[in-house]
Design a protein around this motif. Sequence first.
Motif, mmCIF file in Angstrom:
data_model
loop_
_atom_site.group_PDB
_atom_site.id
_atom_site.type_symbol
_atom_site.label_atom_id
_atom_site.label_comp_id
_atom_site.label_asym_id
_atom_site.label_seq_id
_atom_site.Cartn_x
_atom_site.Cartn_y
_atom_site.Cartn_z
ATOM 1 N N MET A 48 0.841 -1.202 0.000
ATOM 2 C CA MET A 48 0.000 0.000 0.000
ATOM 3 C C MET A 48 0.876 1.252 0.000
ATOM 4 O O MET A 48 1.888 1.321 0.711
ATOM 5 N N GLU B 125 -7.955 2.638 -3.389
ATOM 6 C CA GLU B 125 -7.414 1.765 -2.345
ATOM 7 C C GLU B 125 -7.297 0.328 -2.845
ATOM 8 O O GLU B 125 -6.358 -0.393 -2.480
ATOM 9 N N GLY C 289 -4.117 -0.115 -4.242
ATOM 10 C CA GLY C 289 -2.981 0.073 -3.343
ATOM 11 C C GLY C 289 -2.596 1.505 -3.073
ATOM 12 O O GLY C 289 -1.496 1.768 -2.575
#
Length: 385
Positions: A1, A313, A316
Amino acid sequence: MLYLDYCATTPPLDEVVDTIADVMKKHYGNPSSLHRFGLDAERLLGQARAVIAATLSAKPDEIILTSGGTESNQLAIRGVAGQFASRGNHLITSAVEHPSVLECFRALESEGFRVTVLPVDATGRVSVDELREAITSETILVSLMHVNNETGRIQPVEEAGELLRAYPRIVFHVDAVQSAGKLPLDPAAHGIDLLSVSAHKLRGPKGAGFLYRRRGLALKPLFVGGGQEFGLRSGTPNVPLAVGMAKAVRIAFERSEQAAAHLHRLRRRLARRIAGIPALRLTLPEELDGVAPHMVHFLFPGMPAEAALHALEQRGICISSRSACSSGKPEPSRVLLAMGLTRELAESGLRVSFGEAHTEADIDAAGDAIEQVAGAMARRKGGES
């Protein structure tokens, strides 16, 4: 992330975490105690205060340690209102302030104070001329943020401070939560009486902040008790967080000039990338002067920000839609509405914010993901229509 939400909070530096843990283990005395453990803690607290003061060319007794930006802002605002109510009942702020400021003014208004909320132009900037016109013989406080936490627009606090030098009975407060460690700060030189900073915005711990208070300026405390922090913040000081904050503040200010150049490059790179995506629109022109270096705000017309955030999201990339204190609310951005945007546009704002540890590769990865999401959503929207 890939975390690109530094305006909401920043990951603490390893050396800050290590310092806090070390102080918690070895220096757990109460700074008000008279034995060796207490005196040791008091010494560390004094050193932390001196380090923070030095970054602002201030004196140690001008630094009031708090729990963060909200408390610092409200100690400043309520402290002035309570202390100088006999002098006047008029307060001035702007339409684009942080909720911890605007809600405080709304509460004071319900208590009988008269509040003038200055408008902003299409770029989110307050007019110093309109500030001048708003001042009356009853004005006791002007409170303006330095950098807007959603768009990155820099407010003319130096010009406002220069104007207010002609009004010695007016106290000038600046919310510097988003500018500390990124832009030069010298409150005494700029006519600033009170200045708020939060540690977790510059890679320090959460739950720690400070208020610069010009020497000689009296404030009414928010709460009373043992009289710590020069009588302005009773309660046992959190020595580990204060020491960790001091380290984070010192590092941020020492690196600020070099970091700003790097952040400006990243901002330009991302802004130009977003400007080239047909479905998106930069909120502020990339070439506009007076924008903080560590964030880019843009609009996705016709697409609710929450949908774009979830899609990013999944790829990532973690960004945000606006102030972390307001992001859970369904209303459109109050800041964008104040800038004259429509309700639809104000519901579509997205903010990318970063730090000196980020690289051009990180920015390119974010740009790729944003372009992919924008394209996919635009195609989906076109198919539905």
